[in-house]
Design a protein around this motif. Structure first.
Motif, PDB file in Angstrom:
ATOM      1  N   SER A   1     -70.360  12.203  -7.445  1.00 22.39           N
ATOM      2  CA  SER A   1     -70.534  13.608  -7.861  1.00 22.39           C
ATOM      3  C   SER A   1     -70.355  13.780  -9.364  1.00 22.39           C
ATOM      4  O   SER A   1     -70.838  14.769  -9.929  1.00 22.39           O
ATOM      5  CB  SER A   1     -69.523  14.504  -7.140  1.00 22.39           C
ATOM      6  OG  SER A   1     -68.231  14.407  -7.719  1.00 22.39           O
ATOM      7  N   GLU A   2     -69.617  12.881  -9.991  1.00 25.79           N
ATOM      8  CA  GLU A   2     -69.277  12.979 -11.420  1.00 25.79           C
ATOM      9  C   GLU A   2     -68.493  14.245 -11.747  1.00 25.79           C
ATOM     10  O   GLU A   2     -68.398  14.625 -12.925  1.00 25.79           O
ATOM     11  CB  GLU A   2     -70.525  12.839 -12.301  1.00 25.79           C
ATOM     12  CG  GLU A   2     -71.148  11.457 -12.147  1.00 25.79           C
ATOM     13  CD  GLU A   2     -72.425  11.272 -12.950  1.00 25.79           C
ATOM     14  OE1 GLU A   2     -72.937  12.268 -13.483  1.00 25.79           O
ATOM     15  OE2 GLU A   2     -72.897  10.121 -13.030  1.00 25.79           O
ATOM     16  N   VAL A   3     -67.928  14.886 -10.736  1.00 25.05           N
ATOM     17  CA  VAL A   3     -67.024  16.022 -10.985  1.00 25.05           C
ATOM     18  C   VAL A   3     -65.667  15.465 -11.394  1.00 25.05           C
ATOM     19  O   VAL A   3     -65.106  14.607 -10.717  1.00 25.05           O
ATOM     20  CB  VAL A   3     -66.924  16.928  -9.736  1.00 25.05           C
ATOM     21  CG1 VAL A   3     -65.739  17.884  -9.840  1.00 25.05           C
ATOM     22  CG2 VAL A   3     -68.227  17.708  -9.557  1.00 25.05           C
ATOM     23  N   ARG A   4     -65.137  15.949 -12.521  1.00 18.40           N
ATOM     24  CA  ARG A   4     -63.855  15.442 -13.017  1.00 18.40           C
ATOM     25  C   ARG A   4     -62.682  16.280 -12.540  1.00 18.40           C
ATOM     26  O   ARG A   4     -61.567  15.787 -12.416  1.00 18.40           O
ATOM     27  CB  ARG A   4     -63.857  15.406 -14.547  1.00 18.40           C
ATOM     28  CG  ARG A   4     -64.716  14.263 -15.083  1.00 18.40           C
ATOM     29  CD  ARG A   4     -64.414  14.004 -16.536  1.00 18.40           C
ATOM     30  NE  ARG A   4     -63.001  13.808 -16.765  1.00 18.40           N
ATOM     31  CZ  ARG A   4     -62.341  14.201 -17.859  1.00 18.40           C
ATOM     32  NH1 ARG A   4     -62.992  14.805 -18.833  1.00 18.40           N
ATOM     33  NH2 ARG A   4     -61.043  13.994 -17.986  1.00 18.40           N
ATOM     34  N   ASP A   5     -62.926  17.578 -12.296  1.00 17.81           N
ATOM     35  CA  ASP A   5     -61.827  18.455 -11.906  1.00 17.81           C
ATOM     36  C   ASP A   5     -62.376  19.550 -10.999  1.00 17.81           C
ATOM     37  O   ASP A   5     -63.309  20.272 -11.378  1.00 17.81           O
ATOM     38  CB  ASP A   5     -61.195  19.082 -13.166  1.00 17.81           C
ATOM     39  CG  ASP A   5     -59.771  19.503 -12.893  1.00 17.81           C
ATOM     40  OD1 ASP A   5     -58.869  18.688 -13.097  1.00 17.81           O
ATOM     41  OD2 ASP A   5     -59.578  20.651 -12.449  1.00 17.81           O
TER      42      ASP A   5
END
Lengths: 145, 145, 145
Positions: free
Chosen positions: A39-43
């Motif tokens: 997803s490359e979501v960091r937070d």
């Protein structure tokens, strides 16, 4: 205390199950960690939800004794028995609905620094109570990338 | 696997209930679908939560036999009885609190392609355990529009 | 009906507990309100989750009689007893796992106008079922600032 600001990103995948047994508990943590990485979501949040009403998602210990205890406990509190009204429709799985309600069908997991932010012993499980057919779980991630 | 990026949008509405009976189960799915459409959020989450501590929100089957089974099961696990300590305050609804805890007061629903992304049999219900008064449910949507 | 659009903001803090007793229920609402204020998020979600598998987060009444009723009820439905299989590992806390599953380990709370958007009687609690050690709760907020 950490904060981030930016555009929001969403990422959605579906997991498929076709368990051979009627009741089964399946560890999801490794698959979910891979989806979070993709997803490359960091937070943000990773939401995991059974798309069926006879299955649950729960967070607890990866210890076989406890997993057996949980299954026995569910059977005590929501026993399989013939005389549910739901069975007048031809179904025989009312207990599976009650067990799923007890454990709940969804969890939200926090993502911090691009990874599931879980406690040491927290593992995510899919709990099947009426298997032997194709089932789906949705994983939807939302956050800052 | 689908991903979206953009500004985030939030959308909030409140539902009001004033059930004539003390206990009642009310289908919410059609109203929630309309709120999701009004929100114009294409991908994200629809959060639905009772704002009271004697009511629950749950996801399960729209089948009257099963709905009756669920109510009987809640009565077995969290029975109405006079001798709760909470009743020393003059209240008589401790069982309603316990039933609400068992079913949980909130759910998060995924939104994909501008619609609730539910399984075939998943329906959302408001479960009232202490009605005959005005009650509120918050619906808060967040996602990419 | 209210809507907002903008950049998304996330804000994360951890709460620490080290309860002297094995079982204890701790009110979290004032601390959570402070975290929401610090986050500067005006509209969104405040997610609160125990990072342990023997503790729960729940929303209900701040009334001591009811809190005692909840604890007795949990003991009835998930009793402490010696003969759980999990205890063959040397642990003695299987009931704490079951109690945590029953109440659920996480809640999502709505934020509107920069504050927790709760009903009059809704209070948030940390429920410890296996204390006397250091425990953590994650609070992650996401929304429009």
């Amino acid at each position: 205390m950490t904060s981030m600001t930016g555009a929001v990103k969403t990422h959605t995948e579906y997991l498929f199950f076709h368990n051979k047994k009627r009741r089964e508990i399946v560890l999801l943590t490794p698959q979910l960690e891979q989806i979070v990485a993709r997803s490359e979501v960091r937070d943000g949040f990773c939401f995991v939800s059974a798309m069926h009403i006879t299955a649950a998602i729960y967070v607890n210990d990866l210890e076989n004794g406890l997993i057996a205890d949980i299954q026995e406990w569910l059977e005590e509190l929501a026993p399989a028995r013939p005389n549910y009204r739901h069975h007048q429709t031809g179904e025989d799985n009312a207990d599976a609905h009650l067990k799923a309600l007890l454990l709940h069908h969804e969890v939200t997991l926090p993502i911090t620094d691009g990874r599931l932010d879980l406690g040491t012993w927290q593992q995510i499980f899919y709990a099947e109570f009426d298997g032997q057919r194709r089932k789906r779980v949705i994983v939807k991630i939302m956050g800052v990338s």
